[in-house]
Design a protein around this motif. Structure first.
Motif, PDB file in Angstrom:
ATOM      1  N   LEU A  47      12.595  20.406 -13.210  1.00  0.00           N
ATOM      2  CA  LEU A  47      12.974  20.111 -12.062  1.00  0.00           C
ATOM      3  C   LEU A  47      12.401  18.459 -11.732  1.00  0.00           C
ATOM      4  CD1 LEU A  47       8.948  21.810 -11.872  1.00  0.00           C
ATOM      5  CD2 LEU A  47      11.273  22.293 -10.418  1.00  0.00           C
ATOM      6  N   ARG A  48      12.833  17.834 -10.511  1.00  0.00           N
ATOM      7  CA  ARG A  48      13.040  16.237 -10.114  1.00  0.00           C
ATOM      8  C   ARG A  48      12.039  15.845  -9.576  1.00  0.00           C
ATOM      9  NH1 ARG A  48      17.353  14.669  -8.006  1.00  0.00           N
ATOM     10  NH2 ARG A  48      18.116  16.641  -8.683  1.00  0.00           N
ATOM     11  N   TYR A  49      11.045  15.626  -9.406  1.00  0.00           N
ATOM     12  CA  TYR A  49      10.398  14.621  -8.082  1.00  0.00           C
ATOM     13  C   TYR A  49      10.018  13.269  -7.471  1.00  0.00           C
ATOM     14  CZ  TYR A  49       6.918  18.987  -8.968  1.00  0.00           C
ATOM     15  OH  TYR A  49       6.589  19.837  -9.221  1.00  0.00           O
ATOM     16  N   ASN A  50      10.529  13.496  -6.083  1.00  0.00           N
ATOM     17  CA  ASN A  50      10.813  11.961  -5.310  1.00  0.00           C
ATOM     18  C   ASN A  50       9.420  11.530  -5.013  1.00  0.00           C
ATOM     19  OD1 ASN A  50      12.444  10.089  -4.547  1.00  0.00           O
ATOM     20  ND2 ASN A  50      13.586  10.501  -3.362  1.00  0.00           N
ATOM     21  N   ASP A  51       8.637  10.916  -5.223  1.00  0.00           N
ATOM     22  CA  ASP A  51       7.658  10.867  -4.629  1.00  0.00           C
ATOM     23  C   ASP A  51       7.568  10.304  -3.668  1.00  0.00           C
ATOM     24  OD1 ASP A  51       6.678  13.233  -5.886  1.00  0.00           O
ATOM     25  OD2 ASP A  51       6.010  12.532  -7.426  1.00  0.00           O
ATOM     26  N   GLN A  52       6.801  10.182  -2.609  1.00  0.00           N
ATOM     27  CA  GLN A  52       6.497   9.313  -1.579  1.00  0.00           C
ATOM     28  C   GLN A  52       3.951   9.084  -2.057  1.00  0.00           C
ATOM     29  OE1 GLN A  52       8.554   7.305  -0.114  1.00  0.00           O
ATOM     30  NE2 GLN A  52       9.397   8.073  -0.901  1.00  0.00           N
ATOM     31  N   PHE A  53       3.847   7.752  -1.879  1.00  0.00           N
ATOM     32  CA  PHE A  53       1.953   7.471  -1.987  1.00  0.00           C
ATOM     33  C   PHE A  53       2.175   7.142  -1.294  1.00  0.00           C
ATOM     34  CE2 PHE A  53       3.931   8.946  -6.532  1.00  0.00           C
ATOM     35  CZ  PHE A  53       3.001   9.596  -6.746  1.00  0.00           C
ATOM     36  N   ALA A  54       0.510   6.681  -0.778  1.00  0.00           N
ATOM     37  CA  ALA A  54       0.085   6.062   0.346  1.00  0.00           C
ATOM     38  C   ALA A  54      -1.560   5.271  -0.427  1.00  0.00           C
ATOM     39  CB  ALA A  54      -0.416   6.128   1.714  1.00  0.00           C
ATOM     40  N   LYS A  55      -1.789   4.066  -0.622  1.00  0.00           N
ATOM     41  CA  LYS A  55      -2.717   3.488  -0.880  1.00  0.00           C
ATOM     42  C   LYS A  55      -4.086   3.757  -0.088  1.00  0.00           C
ATOM     43  CE  LYS A  55      -4.705  -0.629  -3.916  1.00  0.00           C
ATOM     44  NZ  LYS A  55      -4.686  -1.224  -4.063  1.00  0.00           N
ATOM     45  N   GLN A  56      -5.437   4.501  -0.502  1.00  0.00           N
ATOM     46  CA  GLN A  56      -6.243   5.111   0.483  1.00  0.00           C
ATOM     47  C   GLN A  56      -7.260   3.232   0.207  1.00  0.00           C
ATOM     48  OE1 GLN A  56      -5.192   7.589   2.049  1.00  0.00           O
ATOM     49  NE2 GLN A  56      -4.514   7.332   1.037  1.00  0.00           N
ATOM     50  N   SER A  57      -8.160   3.142   0.927  1.00  0.00           N
ATOM     51  CA  SER A  57      -9.080   1.899   1.478  1.00  0.00           C
ATOM     52  C   SER A  57     -10.244   2.135   0.031  1.00  0.00           C
ATOM     53  CB  SER A  57      -9.877   2.718   2.868  1.00  0.00           C
ATOM     54  OG  SER A  57     -10.854   3.594   2.392  1.00  0.00           O
ATOM     55  N   ASP A  92       0.367  -1.203   0.352  1.00  0.00           N
ATOM     56  CA  ASP A  92       0.369  -0.087  -0.068  1.00  0.00           C
ATOM     57  C   ASP A  92       0.757   1.254  -0.118  1.00  0.00           C
ATOM     58  OD1 ASP A  92       1.050   0.436   2.583  1.00  0.00           O
ATOM     59  OD2 ASP A  92      -0.964  -0.057   3.817  1.00  0.00           O
ATOM     60  N   GLN A  93       1.945   1.180  -0.739  1.00  0.00           N
ATOM     61  CA  GLN A  93       2.899   2.623  -0.174  1.00  0.00           C
ATOM     62  C   GLN A  93       3.890   2.478  -1.908  1.00  0.00           C
ATOM     63  OE1 GLN A  93       4.011   4.198   2.374  1.00  0.00           O
ATOM     64  NE2 GLN A  93       1.933   2.879   3.029  1.00  0.00           N
ATOM     65  N   ALA A  94       3.953   3.440  -2.267  1.00  0.00           N
ATOM     66  CA  ALA A  94       4.319   3.591  -3.649  1.00  0.00           C
ATOM     67  C   ALA A  94       5.944   4.442  -3.628  1.00  0.00           C
ATOM     68  CB  ALA A  94       3.473   3.787  -4.659  1.00  0.00           C
ATOM     69  N   LYS A  95       6.656   5.112  -4.651  1.00  0.00           N
ATOM     70  CA  LYS A  95       7.448   5.783  -4.798  1.00  0.00           C
ATOM     71  C   LYS A  95       7.317   5.847  -6.268  1.00  0.00           C
ATOM     72  CE  LYS A  95      10.028   4.576  -1.252  1.00  0.00           C
ATOM     73  NZ  LYS A  95      11.879   4.232  -1.144  1.00  0.00           N
ATOM     74  N   ALA A  96       7.574   7.441  -6.372  1.00  0.00           N
ATOM     75  CA  ALA A  96       7.545   8.105  -7.766  1.00  0.00           C
ATOM     76  C   ALA A  96       9.408   8.607  -7.987  1.00  0.00           C
ATOM     77  CB  ALA A  96       6.244   8.368  -8.209  1.00  0.00           C
ATOM     78  N   TYR A  97       9.868   8.772  -9.401  1.00  0.00           N
ATOM     79  CA  TYR A  97      10.868   9.459  -9.668  1.00  0.00           C
ATOM     80  C   TYR A  97      10.381  10.323 -10.937  1.00  0.00           C
ATOM     81  CZ  TYR A  97      15.584  11.830  -9.343  1.00  0.00           C
ATOM     82  OH  TYR A  97      16.424  12.625  -9.687  1.00  0.00           O
ATOM     83  N   VAL A  98       9.955  11.253 -10.853  1.00  0.00           N
ATOM     84  CA  VAL A  98       9.493  12.271 -12.088  1.00  0.00           C
ATOM     85  C   VAL A  98      10.018  13.369 -12.667  1.00  0.00           C
ATOM     86  CG1 VAL A  98       7.215  13.039 -12.798  1.00  0.00           C
ATOM     87  CG2 VAL A  98       7.303  11.306 -11.532  1.00  0.00           C
ATOM     88  N   TYR A  99      10.851  13.402 -14.071  1.00  0.00           N
ATOM     89  CA  TYR A  99      11.269  14.786 -14.178  1.00  0.00           C
ATOM     90  C   TYR A  99      10.149  16.084 -14.641  1.00  0.00           C
ATOM     91  CZ  TYR A  99      16.062  12.936 -14.433  1.00  0.00           C
ATOM     92  OH  TYR A  99      17.265  12.167 -13.713  1.00  0.00           O
ATOM     93  N   THR A 100      10.380  16.655 -15.205  1.00  0.00           N
ATOM     94  CA  THR A 100       9.170  17.897 -15.070  1.00  0.00           C
ATOM     95  C   THR A 100       9.848  19.098 -16.138  1.00  0.00           C
ATOM     96  OG1 THR A 100       7.755  17.179 -13.989  1.00  0.00           O
ATOM     97  CG2 THR A 100       6.640  19.123 -14.190  1.00  0.00           C
ATOM     98  N   ILE A 101       9.190  19.644 -16.629  1.00  0.00           N
ATOM     99  CA  ILE A 101       9.674  20.737 -17.327  1.00  0.00           C
ATOM    100  C   ILE A 101       8.985  21.973 -16.993  1.00  0.00           C
ATOM    101  CG2 ILE A 101      10.937  22.687 -18.846  1.00  0.00           C
ATOM    102  CD1 ILE A 101      12.134  20.086 -20.512  1.00  0.00           C
ATOM    103  N   ALA A 102       8.625  23.166 -16.388  1.00  0.00           N
ATOM    104  CA  ALA A 102       7.694  23.987 -16.269  1.00  0.00           C
ATOM    105  C   ALA A 102       7.139  25.018 -16.415  1.00  0.00           C
ATOM    106  CB  ALA A 102       7.884  23.156 -14.404  1.00  0.00           C
TER     107      ALA A 102
END
Length: 144
Positions: free
Chosen positions: A112-122, A84-94
């Motif tokens: 930009l670079r994003y180092n993201d953390q996620f949680a799965k909801q019910s 129920d956890q996830a990670k992402a590494y994302v490149y973005t030009i804003a």
């Protein structure tokens, strides 16, 4: 849709909501205790800006309204799901367009670079728990 695809959709929605000024929807992509950690190239890398309250998050999203137009282009990304956890590494030009008082326009481009953390909801959806944003470099130029 797989969990990995759902996480990627949250990433895409974040950019779309930013560009269409749907600040409430952008805000709702975060858990109740969600946050952002922002690293700018001109700041001490050991002292990032912490956007760690709902009020600060909303203010961050509202701040995009100062620009006449924004355009976030998502580049390569890597998503990993573990339970129920996830990670992402994302490149973005804003891209951020400013209408100046003298009638000219300027363009600020942030890489930009994003180092993201996620949680799965019910309900099976995914939300950001933290977006760690690294602004590697920023350029400003007149817009023709």
């Amino acid at each position: 849709m797989t969990d990995k695809e759902k996480v990627q959709q949250v990433i895409n929605d974040y950019a779309t909501y930013a560009d269409t000024r749907q600040t409430q929807k952008q805000f709702e992509l975060f858990t109740n205790d969600g946050s952002m950690t922002v690293y700018y190239p001109w700041n001490d890398p050991d002292k990032p800006d912490l956007v760690d309250t709902p009020e600060k998050l909303m203010a961050t999203f509202e701040a995009l309204k100062q620009y006449e137009h924004t355009f976030h282009m998502i580049g390569q990304s890597s998503v990993t799901v573990e339970g129920d956890q996830a990670k992402a590494y994302v490149y973005t030009i804003a891209h951020h367009v400013t209408a100046n008082e003298d009638g000219t326009k300027s363009l600020m481009v942030a890489y930009l670079r994003y180092n993201d953390q996620f949680a799965k909801q019910s309900d099976g959806s995914w939300l950001f728990t933290n977006r760690e944003l690294h602004a590697d470099f920023i350029e400003n130029r007149p817009l023709n």
